[in-house]
Enzyme design. Structure first.
Site: not given
Length: 285
Positions: A124, A159-160, A182-183
């Site tokens: 979603c 970047r989950s 990302d981290i």
């Protein structure tokens, strides 16, 4: 959606499972409930201990009165979350996080059947960001279908597996060069020019944030921390800035630099949730 639902003999019913203490997840659940009801869709929130979630998902999979299942992540914040995503029956997975839909998304295959009558379900929030970018004119429909972002350079900060990675893939599938930040590192998602139009490749880099953000036409942030701010000084003048995090990731000064600033995509995300639920209900019937 409201009009289509009103003509059905029964209403689609979504069950949401909240098994964490994230106040933003609870807020999203409350918002979802309100907007689903406005569209004539039923919603039930079940708050349970995470140790009971696996059994609860299995029960909902078997319940013919449940049209869709939504789990609010993170639950564990590790690989166990992926196991939970794959546990949801694909015919009821409104978030499109099951391995079946993941395979379709990363392979840029939009359909579930060979006759192309049933579209795959997309997550979603990534889908909401795509719809927002399309609405504000980032997508160029004068270009061939599947290549509407050709020539665009986009950064996605996060970047989950739930939002950031699938969003980077969707944008790359549409022709953009995407810096996935990302981290730990920065990766590039982009079309493999030597392969078919369906393919995108991922490459690792040694770049730093200050190397890539000034290059980007669009910067999209989704860091779930109030302490994180994207430095305005790094943004290209005229940039399109979009935030999908539950907190504001851009500094107030972003409005002085950006041509368009979208502070939230929450309402569009709920609209995509409605659309996915109705689509699954129609597939079931």
């Amino acid at each position: 959606i409201r009009s289509e639902v009103s003509q059905k003999p029964e209403r689609p019913r979504l069950v949401g499972f909240l098994a964490n203490d994230d106040p933003y997840a609870e807020k999203y659940a409350q918002s979802s409930s309100k907007h689903l009801a406005e569209a004539g869709l039923e919603f039930e929130l079940r708050q349970i201990p995470r140790e009971e979630l696996e059994a609860a998902i299995k029960d909902a999979n078997q319940d013919s009165n449940v049209s869709g299942i939504l789990v609010y992540y993170p639950v564990y914040g590790d690989k166990r979350d992926q196991d939970l995503q794959d546990m949801v029956d694909p015919t009821k997975d409104v978030e499109g996080l099951n391995v079946v839909y993941n395979g379709k998304l990363y392979g840029n295959d939009r359909f579930l059947d060979e006759d192309k009558t049933r579209k795959a379900i997309l997550p979603c929030t990534p889908l909401a960001v795509v719809k927002v970018l399309d609405h504000i004119g980032v997508y160029d429909h004068d270009l061939p279908y599947g290549d509407h972002l050709r020539g665009k350079t986009i950064a996605v900060v996060n970047r989950s597996e739930v939002v950031g990675r699938p969003l980077a893939a969707l944008l790359a599938n549409d022709g953009a060069k995407v810096y996935s930040i990302d981290i730990n590192d920065i990766q590039i998602f982009e079309r493999d020019q030597a392969a078919s139009i369906n393919s995108h490749v991922i490459s690792k880099t040694d770049f730093k944030v200050e190397d890539v953000i000034p290059l980007c036409d669009v910067v999209i942030t989704g860091v779930p921390s109030a302490g994180y701010k994207m430095p305005t000084k790094l943004l290209k003048p005229g940039v399109v800035a979009v935030n999908f995090a539950s907190v504001r990731n851009f500094e107030p000064e972003v409005k002085e630099v950006a041509s368009i600033y979208v502070p939230s995509v929450g309402k569009v995300t709920v609209s995509m949730l409605q659309r996915n639920l109705l689509r699954l209900f129609n597939y079931q019937h």
